[in-house]
Every structure is written in structure tokens, then in C-alpha cells.
Design a protein around this motif. Structure first.
Motif, mmCIF file in Angstrom:
data_model
loop_
_atom_site.group_PDB
_atom_site.id
_atom_site.type_symbol
_atom_site.label_atom_id
_atom_site.label_comp_id
_atom_site.label_asym_id
_atom_site.label_seq_id
_atom_site.Cartn_x
_atom_site.Cartn_y
_atom_site.Cartn_z
ATOM 1 N N ASP A 483 -4.182 1.953 -7.062
ATOM 2 C CA ASP A 483 -5.240 0.944 -7.113
ATOM 3 C C ASP A 483 -6.529 1.495 -6.504
ATOM 4 O O ASP A 483 -7.613 1.397 -7.089
ATOM 5 N N ILE A 484 -6.440 2.097 -5.305
ATOM 6 C CA ILE A 484 -7.630 2.627 -4.639
ATOM 7 C C ILE A 484 -8.263 3.738 -5.475
ATOM 8 O O ILE A 484 -9.480 3.750 -5.717
ATOM 9 N N LEU A 485 -7.436 4.673 -5.928
ATOM 10 C CA LEU A 485 -7.974 5.834 -6.640
ATOM 11 C C LEU A 485 -8.511 5.474 -8.020
ATOM 12 O O LEU A 485 -9.460 6.102 -8.503
ATOM 13 N N THR A 486 -7.922 4.458 -8.636
ATOM 14 C CA THR A 486 -8.360 4.067 -9.977
ATOM 15 C C THR A 486 -9.508 3.064 -9.922
ATOM 16 O O THR A 486 -10.577 3.286 -10.497
ATOM 17 N N SER A 487 -9.296 1.957 -9.209
ATOM 18 C CA SER A 487 -10.297 0.887 -9.193
ATOM 19 C C SER A 487 -11.541 1.270 -8.410
ATOM 20 O O SER A 487 -12.666 1.076 -8.871
ATOM 21 N N HIS A 488 -11.354 1.830 -7.221
ATOM 22 C CA HIS A 488 -12.489 2.119 -6.348
ATOM 23 C C HIS A 488 -13.155 3.452 -6.681
ATOM 24 O O HIS A 488 -14.384 3.562 -6.658
ATOM 25 N N LEU A 489 -12.335 4.465 -6.983
ATOM 26 C CA LEU A 489 -12.881 5.812 -7.165
ATOM 27 C C LEU A 489 -12.956 6.227 -8.623
ATOM 28 O O LEU A 489 -13.333 7.372 -8.913
ATOM 29 N N ARG A 490 -12.584 5.335 -9.543
ATOM 30 C CA ARG A 490 -12.773 5.519 -10.984
ATOM 31 C C ARG A 490 -12.048 6.734 -11.534
ATOM 32 O O ARG A 490 -12.564 7.487 -12.359
ATOM 33 N N ASP A 491 -10.814 6.934 -11.076
ATOM 34 C CA ASP A 491 -9.956 7.991 -11.616
ATOM 35 C C ASP A 491 -8.967 7.338 -12.573
ATOM 36 O O ASP A 491 -7.965 6.758 -12.157
ATOM 37 N N ALA A 492 -9.242 7.442 -13.870
ATOM 38 C CA ALA A 492 -8.458 6.721 -14.876
ATOM 39 C C ALA A 492 -7.007 7.170 -14.943
ATOM 40 O O ALA A 492 -6.144 6.424 -15.406
ATOM 41 N N GLU A 493 -6.704 8.390 -14.481
ATOM 42 C CA GLU A 493 -5.349 8.921 -14.590
ATOM 43 C C GLU A 493 -4.598 8.910 -13.262
ATOM 44 O O GLU A 493 -3.500 9.463 -13.168
ATOM 45 N N ALA A 494 -5.156 8.289 -12.236
ATOM 46 C CA ALA A 494 -4.516 8.333 -10.921
ATOM 47 C C ALA A 494 -3.188 7.596 -10.879
ATOM 48 O O ALA A 494 -2.354 7.870 -10.007
ATOM 49 N N GLY A 495 -2.963 6.665 -11.799
ATOM 50 C CA GLY A 495 -1.712 5.909 -11.793
ATOM 51 C C GLY A 495 -0.575 6.589 -12.513
ATOM 52 O O GLY A 495 0.555 6.091 -12.481
ATOM 53 N N ALA A 496 -0.824 7.726 -13.157
ATOM 54 C CA ALA A 496 0.235 8.404 -13.905
ATOM 55 C C ALA A 496 1.228 9.134 -13.004
ATOM 56 O O ALA A 496 2.445 8.991 -13.165
ATOM 57 N N PRO A 497 0.787 9.954 -12.033
ATOM 58 C CA PRO A 497 1.751 10.639 -11.158
ATOM 59 C C PRO A 497 2.572 9.635 -10.347
ATOM 60 O O PRO A 497 2.111 8.538 -10.030
ATOM 61 N N ILE A 498 3.775 10.014 -9.991
ATOM 62 C CA ILE A 498 4.659 9.171 -9.188
ATOM 63 C C ILE A 498 4.476 9.529 -7.713
ATOM 64 O O ILE A 498 4.562 10.695 -7.332
ATOM 65 N N GLY A 499 4.215 8.522 -6.894
ATOM 66 C CA GLY A 499 4.029 8.740 -5.466
ATOM 67 C C GLY A 499 5.054 7.982 -4.649
ATOM 68 O O GLY A 499 5.591 6.965 -5.080
ATOM 69 N N LYS A 500 5.330 8.487 -3.481
ATOM 70 C CA LYS A 500 6.177 7.802 -2.508
ATOM 71 C C LYS A 500 5.320 7.573 -1.264
ATOM 72 O O LYS A 500 4.942 8.522 -0.580
ATOM 73 N N ARG A 501 4.989 6.317 -0.996
ATOM 74 C CA ARG A 501 4.101 6.001 0.129
ATOM 75 C C ARG A 501 4.920 5.580 1.343
ATOM 76 O O ARG A 501 5.785 4.721 1.251
ATOM 77 N N ILE A 502 4.646 6.220 2.477
ATOM 78 C CA ILE A 502 5.288 5.816 3.733
ATOM 79 C C ILE A 502 4.557 4.577 4.220
ATOM 80 O O ILE A 502 3.470 4.649 4.789
ATOM 81 N N GLN A 503 5.129 3.424 3.943
ATOM 82 C CA GLN A 503 4.485 2.147 4.278
ATOM 83 C C GLN A 503 4.599 1.830 5.760
ATOM 84 O O GLN A 503 3.679 1.275 6.362
ATOM 85 N N ARG A 504 5.728 2.147 6.354
ATOM 86 C CA ARG A 504 5.960 1.928 7.776
ATOM 87 C C ARG A 504 6.729 3.123 8.321
ATOM 88 O O ARG A 504 7.624 3.652 7.669
ATOM 89 N N ILE A 505 6.408 3.540 9.527
ATOM 90 C CA ILE A 505 7.214 4.528 10.235
ATOM 91 C C ILE A 505 7.188 4.159 11.707
ATOM 92 O O ILE A 505 6.140 3.773 12.238
ATOM 93 N N ALA A 506 8.343 4.220 12.351
ATOM 94 C CA ALA A 506 8.434 3.809 13.749
ATOM 95 C C ALA A 506 9.468 4.660 14.457
ATOM 96 O O ALA A 506 10.527 4.957 13.907
ATOM 97 N N THR A 507 9.141 5.035 15.682
ATOM 98 C CA THR A 507 10.059 5.791 16.534
ATOM 99 C C THR A 507 10.266 5.027 17.825
ATOM 100 O O THR A 507 9.330 4.437 18.371
ATOM 101 N N HIS A 508 11.489 5.014 18.308
ATOM 102 C CA HIS A 508 11.825 4.290 19.537
ATOM 103 C C HIS A 508 10.910 4.742 20.674
ATOM 104 O O HIS A 508 10.659 5.938 20.852
ATOM 105 N N THR A 509 10.405 3.788 21.431
ATOM 106 C CA THR A 509 9.428 4.112 22.475
ATOM 107 C C THR A 509 9.977 5.083 23.512
ATOM 108 O O THR A 509 9.214 5.854 24.098
ATOM 109 N N SER A 510 11.275 5.082 23.742
ATOM 110 C CA SER A 510 11.843 5.968 24.760
ATOM 111 C C SER A 510 12.024 7.394 24.262
ATOM 112 O O SER A 510 12.388 8.279 25.039
ATOM 113 N N THR A 511 11.783 7.633 22.965
ATOM 114 C CA THR A 511 11.984 8.981 22.419
ATOM 115 C C THR A 511 10.734 9.521 21.725
ATOM 116 O O THR A 511 10.824 10.485 20.956
#
Length: 733
Positions: A483-511
């Protein structure tokens, strides 16, 4: 037993114990609405709120999209229609609005086959190229199971012959409510304490008395509905009456509404006129004025970045309050993450926790049901179980959604980790975790306990028709990066490649700070190396976060030009290519970012933290880029030399210095001090006035600030100009 007698029995139980009760009317929508009207009539009240898409009721009614308006309100009966549009957030937003002695009513399809029907839950988490048929029903199965087994909940089948399927008279704690006691020697007026409804509120107000003493910090934590904001309002009014100017800040003004209203009412009730003042300031303004602020109240502090909270400690005295558990997420990790910075300040610190509810009894079964159903009370593993975890002692595992749905302990630990690291985690995130077809959970386990967890969502892989719709301004759910790369930055082919987005990452505070998050990212990359074109991540940019992701191979390709309304940060987007298509995507967006950066840094990004600017530019990988970072003409080198070694003016060749500084920040090699780097970025890239820069870095005049230009740029110029700049140096030496 019919509906009327059931409701009367439940009302008697709830009233006697100051708890709530819940009824599920299972069947068709029309039969459920009729049953709800019967229940309301049997209860005998007009203090009712319906949350439904249907219209035409004589009671207060809101569409499910506006259910959040019930936050902070109280009703005797709340009815939630689950036949149409609803999500787990709808429950989280409405269940707390029922007062002690009241009823929470859910209208549902027949429970026996509810999980076989198409529901709005699928719409909430589905994203192309998946369809609603790919969405699981694990959350709904869990909800039904808890409705059928949790105390305080009755179930009535309303189709054809009405049948009471479940009613168990609930024996609950009927211990008398402890009446609040006014302190024997209060500093605040007695009338302030007489307004308190619980002993917890009295303790909080009494702790806040010490704000009148300089260098005091109070941290107040509570579940929602415990009266912490009201207690802060009482204290703010008392301080104001004592001639102290009080400032209130929060992520938004709405977050401070309860405090401000309580303060205004208290001031009206006090006998003496207020000699001080109470004013609200947005977080950005409060940060700038912190060192001139006598007393500062910070509402929902866990929603404010730690870096900003640290700057707010410049106030003479300060109170931080935040929600521990509730619909909006959690602040449990706030104290742990912020304690180190707060302890480093010069303030004397007190911590205060409120546990007693204001509107209903502490053992209320419906609150317990909502906490359990939505995992509002989920916690990470206890510290003793994971404190010795290192990258060498952990095992990587991809946790399937079936594993999480069938192992309650594992689910609570995983969700507890994610919640503790991300304030805005909501109940719908639990739905996404269990049922979204594009979501996967990855973890490092120490002796079976999760110590680092990541929620990864698949994006892209969109067909040409969907990509065209996105390019023309349409929305495609669940595809943030395309959405960002296509709508905002006008890259018409940005939606073709498959991406894996790290939406959340968390590590225990003690480690933390032991390499576990980096080890988890390495495992994720190995897992998806041949399954996608790139990994991605997007977050509110801070120097440490950008540095972390850059060190783990992610490359900056986009920087938002507007600040997030809640965090006050500029969002940054980074990718880690896994294929040729991913490399091509990253390469063109790196170059496009460089093309526009110099203009945006002196415009919409002129207020960005220079450390964030430096780390963001440092995260631009130029290894496959054809662009030359520095290409100055002979005249530009002459102008640069005149500034660095002669009587030249910086304004005579701003572009040359912009190019030199960007090139240095992209590939740092010169030993700039942090202060000099700060000055160079503010003046050359962001266009700040010398006077403003001098004030910010603590110089009494602009002379030492201006000296940083020659001192900082000489090694940079020699690095990129070599003999050409050396000849200019010789001219003046």
C-alpha cells in the motif's frame, strides 16, 4: 424458568454482591432482539445501550464501529449484537460499561453451529490473496467454550421454544465494601478526600500530595475502571488551589478528559479560590516546556515513547499514570522499561497500584471472563523460568495456530510477551494471532518457555487487477508495505513480490540485550529465504530501533513525512531482500528515497531528531546502487574549500554540503562527535537557524556552534574530495 424470572434472579444476585451478570441469547437475530427487550423490561430500566447495526430502537444505540464511545461510560444494561458486524474489540470496548448490579447481554447465532457460519470476524483479519474461507475459527471456538463454562453467564436458546440452557446461581464473595478513610493529617483539603470512592483512590491522592515537593515522581498503575485518572484530577485541583501551576499531557486530549473533568469539578467544590492554574499541552509541547514546568501529570504514559517520557522528567515534579489491563492494551511493561530511565533522574520516586474497581466488586465474574476471553491479563513467562536464556540455550520453533489454540499456557505466554512490548495491542490482535491465514508465529523457547516471539504477516503476491486498484487509490486490507509503496510512492509493481512483514517482535525483559531478537530474526530469514521476495518491518523511528534493524540486514527504503498522532514518531520502512525481485524492489526505492530526502529533511522532516536522521541514512544500503553519493563540480569544491579553510559562506553552496553530509551519514567513516553531527544535520540538512541550534545543544552563543561546520566537514571533505580539496586547502594555508 422463563426469561423474566431468569433476569430477576440474576438482578438479585448482581445487586446483592455489586457484581455484573451476563446473558447469551442464542438464536436468530430477530428472536434475540425480542428476548433482549423482554430482559430489559423484566429488569426495569431505561438505562440501556445497544451496540448493533440495526436501527429503530427506543434505547441508546451505536453502530459497532462506534462502540469505543462506551469507554468511560456506565449503563445498567449493555446489549451487543453479534449477528452482524463485530470484532473482539467490540467486547473489549463495551463490557466495562456495565455498572455493578447490571447485565451484559450478547445476541449470538445458535452456539451449536456459530463457528460454521460466515461472520464479520473473517472480514476483520482477511487480506488478499486469501479469502474469508481461509480464515480459521479458533477464536470463536474459544469464545463459545468460555461462554458455556465461565461462572456468572447464563445461556438461553430463543428460537421456537425458549429454553434456558444454562443458569447456575453464582455464589460469590459478598465481603462488605471497605469504605475509604480520610487520612488523619492530610495536606490536601478534606473535601478532596471525601470525593474518593475507594481506599485505593485515597492512597493514590495521598501519594500525589508529595508533588508539591520538588524533585518528586509518582507512578500510578491500575486496571481500567479503578479511578486513577479521577484521583489524579482530584490531586491536580488541590495543587492548583494551593497556588501551583499544573500541566497535564497525554497522547491525545481525550486521554486526559477524565482527569480534567474531575479537576474542574473539584475546584468548584473547594471553598477557597484557585490561585494556580491547570492547562493541557500536547506531548510535543509539554516536552519542550518540561524544564519550566512545576508539576506535570502524564496520562496513559505507556502509550508515549520511552525517549519522550525521559525528556518529560525535566519537570520539577511529575506524575505518570497508565492503564495496566484493558481494551486498548497494557502498560504492564511500562514500569519495567521506564524504571531504569526514571531511576537515573534526580527525582524521589514512589509507585502506587490501584486494584479495587470503582463500579463493581473486585471479584466480578464478568470482568474475569473478559480478561480470560480477550487475554487482557496474559503475562510473559515468569522471570525465573527464562532469566538464564541465551542464544545458545534456546530452540527455534514456528508455533502453529492450532498449537496456540490447544495450549492455553503457551498462548497466554506468547500473547503476554507481545502485549508487554506493544502498548496498542488490542483483542483483535488475538483474533489475528489465532485465525488470520497470512499470519505466523515464530519463537525462541528456553526450557519450553517463549523468550522471544515474532508475529509475521504475509503481504504482496497481488494479481494485476488488485495492483491496479491499489495504484488508483483503492485500499487492499492487510498489505501495509504494498500500500505504501504503490499508493504513496507510485510504484505500480510493488504489490507483485511476496513479502513477510514482522508486525510484532518481543523479547522477555529479563533476557534483553543478549542477541535473542537478532537470533530469532536470523531463524525467520532462514525459514523464508526461498518462500518470499523480501522481509519487511515498519515502526516509529528511534535511533536505537533503526540501528537494531540495520544491523540485522534490513535496509531503509521509506521515511514518512508526517508524525504518528500517538507516538509523535515518523514511521520508517525497512526491507531485507530474499530474491532478485526483492533486490530490485529495494534498489529502486533506496534511490527514490535518496532523491527526495534532502528536500524533505529541510521541509516536513525539519523537526525530526538528528540521531534518527543519522541512523535512517545509515540504514540505506548502497551496495547494489548505481548512484554516486558525491559528484561535485570544480566550482563546488572551490566553494567548499573556501568555507572550510577560507572566508567562504555556507549559504554560497548548500547543495554541495548536503551531498557531502548525506554521503557521510549513509556510509559513516569520519569520527564526528555526537554534538557536531547534531549541529551539521540541523543546519545543513534541516535548515535550522544558528540561534535555535545553539540553544538546543546548550551553547550560550552561536560562535561555538558555527565552528562545528569547519571542524566536522574537514575530514568529510578530504574523504570524498581527496586531492581536489587538498589543493583548496593549500590555497588558504
Amino acid at each position: 424458568m422463563d426469561i423474566r424470572s431468569l433476569v430477576q434472579s440474576l438482578k438479585a444476585e448482581a445487586t446483592e454482591t455489586n457484581e455484573r451478570r451476563m446473558i447469551v441469547f442464542s438464536g436468530t437475530q430477530s428472536a434475540g432482539i425480542d428476548a433482549a427487550y423482554t430482559a430489559i423490561d423484566a429488569y426495569g430500566t431505561d438505562d440501556v445501550h445497544l451496540v448493533t447495526e440495526q436501527e429503530g430502537f427506543r434505547y441508546d444505540r451505536h453502530h459497532p464501529d462506534q462502540a469505543a464511545t462506551l469507554l468511560g461510560q456506565t449503563k445498567e444494561i449493555v446489549v451487543v449484537d453479534c449477528h452482524g458486524k463485530w470484532t473482539p474489540d467490540t467486547i473489549g470496548q463495551t463490557v466495562g460499561a456495565v455498572d455493578g448490579g447490571g447485565l451484559y447481554i450478547m445476541l449470538t447465532p445458535p452456539l451449536d453451529d456459530w463457528n460454521q457460519q460466515e461472520t464479520s470476524l473473517a472480514t476483520a483479519v482477511v487480506s488478499p490473496p486469501y479469502t474469508k474461507h481461509d480464515v480459521g475459527c479458533r477464536f470463536l471456538d474459544r469464545l463459545i467454550r468460555l461462554l458455556e463454562t465461565h461462572p456468572g453467564i447464563s445461556i438461553v436458546s430463543v428460537d421456537d421454544n425458549t429454553r434456558i440452557d444454562r443458569y447456575e446461581p453464582t455464589s460469590t464473595n459478598t465481603a462488605p465494601h471497605l469504605q475509604p478513610r480520610v487520612p488523619t493529617q492530610p495536606q490536601f483539603p478534606l473535601r478532596v478526600y471525601e470525593q474518593c470512592l475507594t481506599r485505593d483512590q485515597v492512597r493514590a491522592v495521598q501519594a500525589l500530595e508529595s508533588l508539591a515537593t520538588p524533585n518528586t515522581a509518582i507512578v500510578i498503575e491500575a486496571d481500567r475502571g479503578r479511578g486513577k485518572s479521577t484521583a489524579c484530577g482530584f490531586a491536580a485541583a488541590a495543587l492548583c488551589a494551593d497556588g501551583i501551576d499544573v500541566t497535564v499531557t497525554a497522547p491525545t486530549r481525550d486521554h486526559a478528559a477524565t482527569l480534567l473533568a474531575a479537576a474542574a469539578e473539584t475546584i468548584e467544590n473547594l471553598d477557597s479560590p484557585a490561585d494556580g492554574s491547570i492547562s493541557f499541552q500536547p506531548v510535543e509541547d509539554a516536552t519542550k516546556a518540561a524544564n519550566e514546568t512545576s508539576v506535570l501529570f502524564v496520562e496513559e504514559a505507556a502509550a508515549i515513547p520511552i525517549e519522550t517520557l525521559t525528556k518529560l522528567t525535566a519537570a520539577t515534579s511529575i506524575a505518570f499514570s497508565t492503564t495496566v489491563r484493558g481494551y486498548e492494551g497494557t502498560g504492564r511493561g511500562f514500569t519495567i522499561r521506564f524504571r531504569e530511565q526514571l531511576d537515573a533522574s534526580s527525582h524521589h520516586i514512589q509507585y502506587c497500584t490501584l486494584s479495587e474497581p470503582i463500579r463493581y466488586a473486585g471479584d466480578d465474574p464478568i470482568e474475569q471472563w473478559s480478561f480470560r476471553t480477550l487475554l487482557l491479563d496474559a503475562s510473559p513467562p515468569v522471570e525465573q523460568a527464562v532469566s538464564e536464556a541465551t542464544p545458545e540455550t534456546v530452540q527455534y520453533q514456528q508455533l502453529t495456530q492450532d498449537m496456540l489454540a490447544t495450549d492455553e499456557s503457551l498462548l497466554r505466554s506468547v500473547f503476554g510477551l507481545l502485549v508487554s512490548a506493544h502498548y496498542r495491542t488490542t483483542p483483535t490482535d488475538l483474533l489475528r494471532l489465532l485465525d488470520a491465514p497470512n499470519a505466523s508465529v515464530h519463537a525462541l523457547l528456553h526450557a519450553g518457555h517463549p523468550v522471544s516471539v515474532a508475529l509475521v504477516v504475509e503481504e504482496g503476491g497481488l494479481d494485476s487487477q488488485t495492483r491496479e486498484r491499489l495504484f488508483r487509490g483503492g485500499r487492499v486490507a492487510g498489505n501495509l508495505v504494498p500500500d505504501i509503496l504503490t499508493s504513496h510512492l507510485r510504484d505500480a509493481e510493488a504489490g507483485a513480490p511476496i513479502g513477510k512483514r514482522i508486525q510484532r517482535i518481543a523479547t522477555h525483559t529479563s533476557t534483553q540485550n543478549q542477541g535473542l531478537a537478532s537470533a530469532l530474526l536470523a531463524e525467520i530469514r532462514s525459514t523464508y529465504q526461498t518462500q518470499c521476495d523480501y522481509l519487511s518491518v515498519s515502526f516509529g523511528a528511534t535511533p536505537s530501533l533503526v540501528r537494531f534493524w540495520s544491523r540485522n540486514g534490513f535496509q531503509t527504503i521509506h521515511l514518512a513525512t508526517t508524525q504518528n498522532a500517538t507516538s509523535g514518531k515518523y514511521s520508517v520502512l525497512l526491507v531485507d531482500p530474499c530474491s532478485a525481485a526483492g533486490e530490485q524492489l529495494a534498489d529502486r526505492h533506496r534511490n527514490w528515497l535518496l532523491d527526495r530526502l534532502r528536500g524533505t529533511l529541510s521541509g516536513p522532516l525539519s523537526s525530526m531528531d538528528p540521531d534518527v536522521v543519522a541512523e535512517t541514512l545509515g540504514g540505506i544500503d548502497r551496495s547494489t546502487s548505481d548512484s554516486v553519493p558525491v559528484s561535485l563540480t570544480d566550482r563546488q569544491w572551490e566553494l567548499v574549500g573556501a568555507v572550510l579553510y577560507g572566508p567562504g559562506l555556507l549559504a554560497a553552496s548548500p547543495t554541495a554540503f548536503e551531498m557531502l553530509l548525506c554521503a557521510e551519514l549513509i556510509d559513516p567513516a569520519s569520527e564526528l562527535t555526537s554534538t557536531d553531527r547534531h549541529i551539521l544535520i540541523r543546519r545543513v540538512l534541516q535548515g535550522w537557524a544558528w540561534e535555535d541550534i545553539a540553544t538546543e545543544v546548550g551553547h550560550s552563543t552561536t560562535r561555538p556552534t558555527k565552528r562545528a561546520i569547519a571542524r566536522g566537514f574537514r575530514p568529510i571533505g578530504m574523504r570524498f574530495g581527496g586531492d581536489r580539496l587538498a589543493r583548496e586547502q593549500a590555497r588558504y594555508m
